[in-house]
Design a protein around this motif. Structure first.
Motif, PDB file in Angstrom:
ATOM      1  N   UNK A 144       0.833  -1.205   0.000  1.00 21.07           N
ATOM      2  CA  UNK A 144       0.000   0.000   0.000  1.00 21.07           C
ATOM      3  C   UNK A 144       0.866   1.253   0.000  1.00 21.07           C
ATOM      4  N   UNK A 145       1.941   1.231   0.822  1.00 25.18           N
ATOM      5  CA  UNK A 145       2.824   2.393   0.869  1.00 25.18           C
ATOM      6  C   UNK A 145       3.560   2.571  -0.454  1.00 25.18           C
ATOM      7  N   UNK A 146       3.920   1.468  -1.076  1.00 22.07           N
ATOM      8  CA  UNK A 146       4.671   1.521  -2.339  1.00 22.07           C
ATOM      9  C   UNK A 146       3.837   2.173  -3.438  1.00 22.07           C
ATOM     10  N   UNK A 147       2.525   1.950  -3.435  1.00 22.66           N
ATOM     11  CA  UNK A 147       1.693   2.573  -4.464  1.00 22.66           C
ATOM     12  C   UNK A 147       1.154   3.931  -4.015  1.00 22.66           C
ATOM     13  N   UNK A 148       1.704   4.469  -2.905  1.00 22.43           N
ATOM     14  CA  UNK A 148       1.394   5.831  -2.507  1.00 22.43           C
ATOM     15  C   UNK A 148       0.224   5.968  -1.552  1.00 22.43           C
ATOM     16  N   UNK A 149      -0.276   4.845  -1.024  1.00 20.28           N
ATOM     17  CA  UNK A 149      -1.363   4.937  -0.047  1.00 20.28           C
ATOM     18  C   UNK A 149      -0.782   4.853   1.362  1.00 20.28           C
TER      19      UNK A 149
END
Lengths: 294, 302
Positions: free
Chosen positions: A140-145
């Motif tokens: 999730x963090x990797x895709x900007x969330x």
């Protein structure tokens, strides 16, 4: 001849042990447990007759209401989820993978045989947010969330339970439904193709109606299994946070063994059985009507 | 409800015409297949990766879990976590308990269930339909309905300090589905077989043992596998009827690792999950087709 195949002594020898065990360990307890609903107390302190007061409590108890709501919500969401994904998978097997589908079928099926507790512990780690960040939150963090504290609120914890149980069971329902679709005669599909049906048209107008019987029995199996959900919830969230993800089975277990109230525990179990029965009959009836209409 | 796991019946499609195709059509065809291939790839990642991650994680140390990203490989593959699982985690005892509780129950389920299936399907007597229905009802009723009376009885008879409650309860819970499935398998055998045996002078018990039993031997193995998975993976009965950690089964013991209170010991937890998954996974690797067939046939259990 029938006198030989109807030999009373042989029937007693063959059927006796099974019937005896089944009667003593299941039928008698079922009736006994129904009797408990009219009492309060437990095996250690003794029992006191209270009439229908347990049922009155059940219908006015907010925790029981929450448990019913959670149970039904879980059963409906999971049934839709596992049947829909199972059906899509089975279509994938039949129409795209065809003969090569064996390996994929076997791989997607395998989570069914894994112990629920083990899978739950694994999913706790997959969805972890702190102190170690699990794969899902990293993604999730990797895709900007933002990463999500999945087990911090009942809403998100519910979806983790759903995702886990779909992961566990989709392959199973795919195989079940695959058997139904494979049984559709080739000639029917072929003639529909000649008539110009393609892709979704073919699925919606030919495959779906013809696989309806196996689809409906799958729905009944699914509802019946999901209404009794226990292992995955206990091991994954333990009913929490608070009592936000507590189904009837777990509420019954807590009432009986943590608070030692056998009467009320039995009442909850009885209501659960009733719900299972009503839902199954309801689906049976509505499907029969639909089939005769269609 | 029978699942065929043989190669799917060939579904004829328009044979791609063998005439020469322009390269652009080949490319567009490949492009059309691309979404499906991505989908299948994704599916495999979602199904398989968690298990791979689990296996790798069982070798990582606590600080590797806390300080490195999830995909990092362990610095070295040593068995410390597994040692911890079997020493401080007491997993050897759990495995022994599971085996002691499951296999006697499995044997009883099969012996009683096969015999009852024969009596209910092959033999002719009044009321067999009713008895079969009675067994069928047992599949539907949630186990919660029988927990409290059984708890009372086991408690009063002092069975609670042993594994007997598990063996007895597993046997009873496994019977309905086994009887139902065995009756279905016996139905598939032509009645003439048993009638011929009877004409040859065989008693019922003889024709059960010499005709019926050999013909359903395969089915018995399948049913046994299905029941094994249900009982081996059971949690509810195992935590209800065992009152000390000495009696815990694998599933109940694994719950100790949820780390609800206090810090999670990551490595040992992963190793414990690996150990508990290992048994069923190996059986599945060897017997997957049969298991898929069996579990589908037993799907009435939900």
């Amino acid at each position: 001849m029938n006198s030989v195949l109807g030999d009373k002594r042989a029937i007693a020898i063959l059927l006796g042990p099974a019937l005896l065990v089944y009667t003593l360990v299941m039928l008698v307890p079922i009736i006994w447990s129904t009797g408990y609903t009219l009492f309060s107390g437990n095996a250690v302190t003794g029992f006191e007759f209270v009439g229908i007061s347990n049922f009155v409590t059940f219908f006015t108890d907010p925790a029981a209401f929450d448990a019913v709501v959670f149970t039904l919500k879980y059963a409906i969401v999971l049934t839709i989820g596992q049947i829909a994904i199972g059906y899509l998978l089975s279509l994938l097997y039949v129409f795209w993978l065809k003969r090569a589908s064996g390996v994929i079928r076997t791989l997607v099926f395998f989570p069914v045989v894994l112990p629920t507790v083990a899978v739950s512990l694994l999913f706790q780690r997959l969805f972890e947010s702190a102190p170690a960040i699990g794969p899902v939150n990293t993604f999730l963090e990797a895709v900007g969330l933002h990463s999500v504290d999945w087990f911090g609120s009942a809403g998100t914890a519910f979806w983790v339970i759903v995702m886990m149980d779909i992961w566990r069971s989709a392959g199973f329902y795919a195989v079940l439904l695959y058997a139904g679709i494979i049984d559709i005669p080739d000639e029917i599909l072929e003639s529909a193709r000649i008539d110009g049906a393609t892709g979704w048209q073919l699925v919606r107008q030919i495959v779906l109606p013809l696989s309806l019987p196996v689809l409906l029995s799958s729905i009944i199996f699914s509802i019946n299994g999901t209404l009794k959900v226990f292992d995955s919830v206990l091991a994954l969230t333990n009913g929490g946070p608070g009592s936000g993800t507590t189904p009837l089975t777990l509420y019954m277990f807590r009432t009986s063994f943590t608070y030692a109230d056998y009467g009320y525990g039995s009442t909850i179990a009885f209501m659960l059985t009733l719900i299972c029965l009503v839902v199954t009959i309801f689906i049976f009836r509505s499907t029969r009507r639909d089939v005769t209409k269609g | 409800m029978t699942t065929t796991t043989v190669a799917p019946a060939p579904i004829r499609q328009h044979e791609p015409s063998r005439v020469r195709r322009s390269p652009s059509r080949g490319v567009s065809r490949a492009l059309r297949r691309l979404p499906i291939q991505i989908l299948i790839g994704l599916l495999l990642v979602v199904e398989i990766y968690p298990i791979v991650w689990l296996a790798i994680g069982s070798f990582r140390t606590q600080s590797e879990f806390l300080n490195e990203p999830f995909w990092a490989l362990p610095a070295n593959f040593n068995l410390d976590n597994y040692v911890a699982v079997f020493t401080t985690g007491n997993f050897g005892q759990f495995i022994l308990n599971s085996i002691t509780a499951v296999f006697p129950a499995l044997a009883l389920i099969i012996v009683f269930g096969v015999a009852a299936g024969f009596a209910l399907e092959v033999m002719v007597w009044k009321g067999r339909g009713g008895v079969l229905l009675l067994f069928l009802a047992g599949i539907m009723v949630p186990a919660q309905m029988i927990l409290l009376p059984l708890f009372t009885v086991y408690y009063r008879t002092n069975l609670m300090g042993s594994l007997w409650p598990l063996i007895i309860t597993y046997t009873a819970i496994g019977l309905p589905l086994t009887v139902f499935m065995m009756a279905t398998y016996f139905r598939a055998i032509p009645r003439e077989m048993f009638e011929a045996a009877t004409l040859d002078g065989a008693s019922v018990l003889r024709s059960f043992w010499s005709v019926g039993f050999p013909m359903v031997r395969n089915a018995i193995f399948t049913v046994g596998l299905v029941q094994f998975f249900f009982i081996w993976n059971d949690l509810l009965i195992a935590i209800t009827f065992t009152n000390s950690s000495k009696l815990q089964t694998i599933q109940a013991g694994l719950l100790n690792f949820t780390g609800e209170y206090g810090a999670v010991q990551y490595g040992p937890t992963f190793a414990a999950i690996c150990v508990s998954v290992f048994g069923t996974l190996v059986i599945y690797l060897v017997l997957n087709q049969r298991i898929m067939r069996g579990l589908s046939a037993g799907s009435v259990k939900g």
